[in-house]
Scaffold this active site. Structure first.
Site, PDB file in Angstrom:
ATOM      1  N   CYS A 145     -29.975  16.751 -27.749  1.00  0.00           N
ATOM      2  CA  CYS A 145     -29.778  16.971 -29.189  1.00  0.00           C
ATOM      3  C   CYS A 145     -29.611  15.729 -30.043  1.00  0.00           C
ATOM      4  O   CYS A 145     -30.238  15.620 -31.095  1.00  0.00           O
ATOM      5  CB  CYS A 145     -28.565  17.869 -29.394  1.00  0.00           C
ATOM      6  SG  CYS A 145     -28.894  19.545 -28.852  1.00  0.00           S
ATOM      7  N   LYS A 195     -24.292  13.590 -18.885  1.00  0.00           N
ATOM      8  CA  LYS A 195     -22.831  13.619 -18.955  1.00  0.00           C
ATOM      9  C   LYS A 195     -22.347  14.386 -17.731  1.00  0.00           C
ATOM     10  O   LYS A 195     -23.162  14.974 -17.004  1.00  0.00           O
ATOM     11  CB  LYS A 195     -22.352  14.290 -20.245  1.00  0.00           C
ATOM     12  CG  LYS A 195     -22.779  15.746 -20.374  1.00  0.00           C
ATOM     13  CD  LYS A 195     -22.431  16.304 -21.732  1.00  0.00           C
ATOM     14  CE  LYS A 195     -21.134  17.033 -21.721  1.00  0.00           C
ATOM     15  NZ  LYS A 195     -20.916  17.849 -22.936  1.00  0.00           N
ATOM     16  N   THR A 255     -32.041  24.420 -33.214  1.00  0.00           N
ATOM     17  CA  THR A 255     -31.820  23.459 -34.297  1.00  0.00           C
ATOM     18  C   THR A 255     -33.155  23.165 -34.959  1.00  0.00           C
ATOM     19  O   THR A 255     -34.128  22.848 -34.283  1.00  0.00           O
ATOM     20  CB  THR A 255     -31.243  22.159 -33.725  1.00  0.00           C
ATOM     21  OG1 THR A 255     -30.093  22.506 -32.979  1.00  0.00           O
ATOM     22  CG2 THR A 255     -30.886  21.190 -34.822  1.00  0.00           C
ATOM     23  N   LEU A 289     -22.371  24.546 -29.114  1.00  0.00           N
ATOM     24  CA  LEU A 289     -21.803  24.361 -27.769  1.00  0.00           C
ATOM     25  C   LEU A 289     -22.264  23.027 -27.188  1.00  0.00           C
ATOM     26  O   LEU A 289     -23.353  22.546 -27.477  1.00  0.00           O
ATOM     27  CB  LEU A 289     -22.194  25.515 -26.843  1.00  0.00           C
ATOM     28  CG  LEU A 289     -23.649  25.708 -26.420  1.00  0.00           C
ATOM     29  CD1 LEU A 289     -24.063  24.788 -25.291  1.00  0.00           C
ATOM     30  CD2 LEU A 289     -23.857  27.138 -25.974  1.00  0.00           C
ATOM     31  N   ALA A 297     -25.291  14.309 -36.006  1.00  0.00           N
ATOM     32  CA  ALA A 297     -25.436  12.928 -36.472  1.00  0.00           C
ATOM     33  C   ALA A 297     -24.055  12.249 -36.550  1.00  0.00           C
ATOM     34  O   ALA A 297     -23.901  11.099 -36.124  1.00  0.00           O
ATOM     35  CB  ALA A 297     -26.121  12.906 -37.835  1.00  0.00           C
ATOM     36  N   LEU A 311     -27.618  19.589 -38.106  1.00  0.00           N
ATOM     37  CA  LEU A 311     -28.117  18.227 -37.932  1.00  0.00           C
ATOM     38  C   LEU A 311     -27.022  17.218 -38.251  1.00  0.00           C
ATOM     39  O   LEU A 311     -26.858  16.205 -37.558  1.00  0.00           O
ATOM     40  CB  LEU A 311     -29.319  17.965 -38.859  1.00  0.00           C
ATOM     41  CG  LEU A 311     -30.581  18.788 -38.621  1.00  0.00           C
ATOM     42  CD1 LEU A 311     -31.678  18.368 -39.597  1.00  0.00           C
ATOM     43  CD2 LEU A 311     -31.084  18.601 -37.192  1.00  0.00           C
ATOM     44  N   ARG A 335     -31.799  15.417 -19.756  1.00  0.00           N
ATOM     45  CA  ARG A 335     -32.632  15.113 -20.917  1.00  0.00           C
ATOM     46  C   ARG A 335     -32.043  13.930 -21.696  1.00  0.00           C
ATOM     47  O   ARG A 335     -30.871  13.909 -22.013  1.00  0.00           O
ATOM     48  CB  ARG A 335     -32.777  16.358 -21.810  1.00  0.00           C
ATOM     49  CG  ARG A 335     -33.637  17.426 -21.130  1.00  0.00           C
ATOM     50  CD  ARG A 335     -33.751  18.671 -21.969  1.00  0.00           C
ATOM     51  NE  ARG A 335     -32.500  19.400 -22.035  1.00  0.00           N
ATOM     52  CZ  ARG A 335     -32.323  20.531 -22.728  1.00  0.00           C
ATOM     53  NH1 ARG A 335     -33.339  21.039 -23.417  1.00  0.00           N
ATOM     54  NH2 ARG A 335     -31.166  21.129 -22.731  1.00  0.00           N
TER      55      ARG A 335
HETATM   56  C1  UDX Z   1     -33.401  23.879 -27.288  1.00  0.00           C
HETATM   57  C2  UDX Z   1     -33.102  22.581 -27.986  1.00  0.00           C
HETATM   58  O1  UDX Z   1     -32.733  21.624 -27.038  1.00  0.00           O
HETATM   59  C3  UDX Z   1     -32.040  22.744 -28.994  1.00  0.00           C
HETATM   60  O2  UDX Z   1     -31.896  21.599 -29.765  1.00  0.00           O
HETATM   61  C4  UDX Z   1     -32.409  23.821 -29.887  1.00  0.00           C
HETATM   62  O3  UDX Z   1     -31.366  24.010 -30.764  1.00  0.00           O
HETATM   63  C5  UDX Z   1     -32.718  25.090 -29.130  1.00  0.00           C
HETATM   64  O4  UDX Z   1     -33.696  24.853 -28.190  1.00  0.00           O
HETATM   65  P1  UDX Z   1     -32.277  24.590 -25.078  1.00  0.00           P
HETATM   66  O5  UDX Z   1     -31.827  25.993 -24.921  1.00  0.00           O
HETATM   67  O6  UDX Z   1     -31.462  23.482 -24.515  1.00  0.00           O
HETATM   68  O7  UDX Z   1     -32.277  24.300 -26.618  1.00  0.00           O
HETATM   69  O8  UDX Z   1     -33.812  24.436 -24.670  1.00  0.00           O
HETATM   70  P2  UDX Z   1     -34.478  24.866 -23.307  1.00  0.00           P
HETATM   71  O9  UDX Z   1     -33.461  24.877 -22.226  1.00  0.00           O
HETATM   72  O10 UDX Z   1     -35.716  24.062 -23.182  1.00  0.00           O
HETATM   73  O11 UDX Z   1     -34.840  26.394 -23.576  1.00  0.00           O
HETATM   74  C6  UDX Z   1     -35.842  26.857 -24.392  1.00  0.00           C
HETATM   75  C7  UDX Z   1     -36.510  28.041 -23.690  1.00  0.00           C
HETATM   76  O12 UDX Z   1     -37.455  28.636 -24.580  1.00  0.00           O
HETATM   77  C8  UDX Z   1     -37.264  27.686 -22.421  1.00  0.00           C
HETATM   78  O13 UDX Z   1     -36.772  28.442 -21.346  1.00  0.00           O
HETATM   79  C9  UDX Z   1     -38.722  28.030 -22.753  1.00  0.00           C
HETATM   80  O14 UDX Z   1     -39.439  28.523 -21.630  1.00  0.00           O
HETATM   81  C10 UDX Z   1     -38.554  29.090 -23.813  1.00  0.00           C
HETATM   82  N1  UDX Z   1     -39.714  29.259 -24.679  1.00  0.00           N
HETATM   83  C11 UDX Z   1     -40.312  28.185 -25.242  1.00  0.00           C
HETATM   84  C12 UDX Z   1     -40.203  30.543 -24.918  1.00  0.00           C
HETATM   85  O15 UDX Z   1     -39.683  31.522 -24.388  1.00  0.00           O
HETATM   86  N2  UDX Z   1     -41.277  30.685 -25.751  1.00  0.00           N
HETATM   87  C13 UDX Z   1     -41.925  29.629 -26.316  1.00  0.00           C
HETATM   88  O16 UDX Z   1     -42.899  29.813 -27.037  1.00  0.00           O
HETATM   89  C14 UDX Z   1     -41.412  28.334 -26.046  1.00  0.00           C
HETATM   90  C1  UDX Z   2     -23.858  17.884 -28.340  1.00  0.00           C
HETATM   91  C2  UDX Z   2     -22.794  18.361 -29.344  1.00  0.00           C
HETATM   92  O1  UDX Z   2     -21.491  17.945 -28.891  1.00  0.00           O
HETATM   93  C3  UDX Z   2     -22.851  19.881 -29.489  1.00  0.00           C
HETATM   94  O2  UDX Z   2     -21.939  20.306 -30.489  1.00  0.00           O
HETATM   95  C4  UDX Z   2     -24.269  20.278 -29.869  1.00  0.00           C
HETATM   96  O3  UDX Z   2     -24.370  21.698 -29.933  1.00  0.00           O
HETATM   97  C5  UDX Z   2     -25.277  19.742 -28.868  1.00  0.00           C
HETATM   98  O4  UDX Z   2     -25.141  18.329 -28.751  1.00  0.00           O
HETATM   99  P1  UDX Z   2     -24.033  17.794 -25.708  1.00  0.00           P
HETATM  100  O5  UDX Z   2     -25.258  16.972 -25.939  1.00  0.00           O
HETATM  101  O6  UDX Z   2     -24.110  18.920 -24.740  1.00  0.00           O
HETATM  102  O7  UDX Z   2     -23.516  18.413 -27.086  1.00  0.00           O
HETATM  103  O8  UDX Z   2     -22.870  16.831 -25.164  1.00  0.00           O
HETATM  104  P2  UDX Z   2     -21.757  15.894 -25.799  1.00  0.00           P
HETATM  105  O9  UDX Z   2     -20.497  16.190 -25.121  1.00  0.00           O
HETATM  106  O10 UDX Z   2     -21.741  15.926 -27.271  1.00  0.00           O
HETATM  107  O11 UDX Z   2     -22.216  14.451 -25.300  1.00  0.00           O
HETATM  108  C6  UDX Z   2     -23.410  13.838 -25.741  1.00  0.00           C
HETATM  109  C7  UDX Z   2     -23.540  12.468 -25.163  1.00  0.00           C
HETATM  110  O12 UDX Z   2     -22.577  11.578 -25.718  1.00  0.00           O
HETATM  111  C8  UDX Z   2     -23.323  12.394 -23.649  1.00  0.00           C
HETATM  112  O13 UDX Z   2     -24.261  11.526 -23.076  1.00  0.00           O
HETATM  113  C9  UDX Z   2     -21.927  11.853 -23.518  1.00  0.00           C
HETATM  114  O14 UDX Z   2     -21.703  11.206 -22.299  1.00  0.00           O
HETATM  115  C10 UDX Z   2     -21.883  10.898 -24.691  1.00  0.00           C
HETATM  116  N1  UDX Z   2     -20.521  10.579 -25.163  1.00  0.00           N
HETATM  117  C11 UDX Z   2     -19.718  11.570 -25.657  1.00  0.00           C
HETATM  118  C12 UDX Z   2     -20.064   9.267 -25.149  1.00  0.00           C
HETATM  119  O15 UDX Z   2     -20.781   8.356 -24.726  1.00  0.00           O
HETATM  120  N2  UDX Z   2     -18.809   8.989 -25.628  1.00  0.00           N
HETATM  121  C13 UDX Z   2     -17.990   9.957 -26.129  1.00  0.00           C
HETATM  122  O16 UDX Z   2     -16.870   9.635 -26.567  1.00  0.00           O
HETATM  123  C14 UDX Z   2     -18.454  11.291 -26.139  1.00  0.00           C
END
Ligand code: UDX
Ligand code: UDX
Length: 463
Positions: A278, A341, A134, A165, A227, A223, A348
């Protein structure tokens, strides 16, 4: 299929929560492509090659196993794989910037830019670069400038393909997404590259669910989706505060309004607050972008969603302290759940982090229980480890406690023997249900003083 007969070489940089599962699904559904996932973190890459994946996600191991070694590979050799790739998904993390201009709001794009420069350096043929992380709207423009600064005559097409996802349901979300969004420049080159990415998903996603748009709409939609989702939670949470004062029940209100098909019933569960990597990050990003264009009212409007979430977390702790006779000092408090969750080990931005810290500040003895998140919780609380304890077994965590606070909606907490738990606790015993998952009437009958979100408490005290 021998390696030379693969139709395409697809690379993903970043083997995290987004990159790992997404690539595993593409590999499982498209044996004709060779998929390689690289990461700078060798431990992560090693873990993806075992049965102990680096992330907990129901059903993921089965998907990985279908393709691993066949057309799904994990590696730390970033440069070599960049060179071989036709299509590169970039899924490195884009955390909120912690320093300098825009600190606390905008995305820190240093990993992104570094990755773009790695791609530039290692490439010797045309490639499609897919933004999976993102990113602030218009990042693709910066990316194009960096990549096209090459003097090798290589052409790069930039595609935006945000991932929607949710954790805990990632496998199903990838298998059967509501939609896949693919944005590109609307030039001949851009449209051709867009089609190549459409063709990947069309292997298993019905064509009408694959949405195409211009690249800026795609970047911004990610985004905006987050939001809007977060806004619903903050909206219902704001109403939960009002319910607690008025004897309305937030669950009943949510049900009543959710039956209006224009409003819809999903994402209306009042809670201790939203967490996850996110929501907060993406809203603050939106806020920063709006501010940078001078749209201060727009920025303020969305910032309020984050403020309301913080208010909800603070309010939860304040309720606990007030109920526990205005002091939690030396009191044992069991936290049921630390993950942001259910069905994930991810912590995070989990509300549990703030709540633990606040209770520790008040000198409570906090005992943390969670079926998957204890290792991450230990990292989050590294600076106060000596002041908290961890106990996987909820029965042991609650023993001799003054109070329990349910912070994650794990199914397991719904079916515990609360009679047995009550007997082992100090009296008066309190339970704070931050997820409204417990049978409060039953708990009250057992003897607990019960505090739910968005309902007046059930207590055994006379006012
Ligand atoms: C993250 C963000 O949370 C999400 O909002 C965004 O859309 C995509 O990146 P996520 O996959 O959850 O998503 O992050 P994370 O689990 O921290 O994975 C990122 C990976 O990138 C890590 O394994 C890190 O080691 C790797 N990385 C980071 C590289 O390989 N090269 C780099 O220069 C920096
Ligand atoms: C979210 C978006 O749903 C997903 O589409 C995007 O790609 C990444 O961010 P995620 O953060 O994995 O996904 O979980 P989500 O199920 O959206 O829950 C986010 C937070 O909101 C959690 O802490 C959850 O417990 C909370 N939540 C969700 C509530 O408090 N009430 C609800 O009704 C739904």
């Amino acid at each position: 299929m021998s390696p030379s007969t693969f139709q395409k070489n697809i690379l993903c940089i970043g083997a995290g929560y987004v990159g790992g599962p997404t690539m595993a699904m593409i590999a499982a559904k498209c044996p004709q492509y060779k998929i390689t996932v690289v990461d700078i973190n060798p431990d992560r890459i090693a873990a993806w090659q075992t049965d102990h994946l680096p992330i907990y996600e129901p059903g993921l191991l089965e998907i990985v196993k279908q393709a691993r070694g066949r057309n799904l590979f994990f590696s730390t050799e970033i440069n070599r794989h960049i060179q071989e790739a036709d299509i590169i998904f970039v899924s490195v993390n884009t955390p909120t910037k912690t320093f300098g201009e825009g600190a606390g709001k905008t995305a820190d794009l240093q990993y992104w830019e570094k990755t773009a420069r790695d791609i530039l350096k290692a490439s010797d043929s045309d490639k499609i670069i897919v933004e999976k992380s993102t990113l602030p709207v218009r990042t693709a423009a910066a990316l194009e400038r960096i990549l096209h600064s090459n003097e090798k005559g290589i052409h790069f097409d930039i595609i935006s393909n945000p991932e929607f996802l949710a954790e805990g349901t990632a496998v199903n979300d990838l298998l059967s997404p509501d939609r896949v969004l693919i944005g590109s420049r609307e030039t001949e080159h851009g449209l051709k590259a867009r089609q190549e990415i459409v063709d990947i998903y069309a292997n298993w996603v019905p064509r009408e669910r694959i949405i195409t748009s211009n690249i800026w709409s795609s970047e911004l939609s990610k985004l905006v989706a987050n939001a809007f989702l977060a806004q619903r939670i903050s909206s219902i949470n704001s109403i939960s505060a009002l319910c607690e004062k008025t004897e309305a029940s937030v669950g009943e209100v949510a049900y009543a309004i959710g039956q209006d098909s224009r409003i819809g019933s999903k994402f209306l569960n009042a809670s201790v607050g939203f967490g996850g990597s996110c929501f907060k990050k993406d809203i603050l990003n939106l806020v920063y972008i709006a501010e940078s264009y001078g749209l201060f009212e727009v920025a303020e409007y969305w910032e309020q969603v984050v403020r309301m979430n913080e208010y909800q977390e603070h309010r939860f702790v304040r309720t606990m302290i007030a109920a526990l006779f205005n002091t939690v000092s030396t009191k044992r408090i069991a936290l049921f759940g630390f993950a942001f969750k259910a069905d994930t080990g991810d912590t995070r931005e989990a509300p549990a982090i703030y709540i633990t810290r606040k209770l520790v500040e008040e000198r409570a003895q906090v005992v943390i229980s969670d079926p998957q998140a204890i290792a991450n919780a230990k990292n989050d609380l590294a600076d106060i480890l000596s002041e908290v304890s961890f106990q996987q077994d909820p029965y042991l965590a609650a023993r001799e406690a003054h109070a329990i606070a349910v912070l994650t909606e794990w199914n397991l907490y719904k079916t515990l023997d609360y009679r047995r738990i009550f007997q082992s606790m100090l009296k008066p015993a309190f339970i704070f249900d931050g997820r409204n998952i417990l049978d409060r009437e039953l708990l009250y009958k057992i003897g607990f003083n019960v505090y739910s979100i968005g309902r007046p408490p059930l207590t055994h005290f006379q006012d």
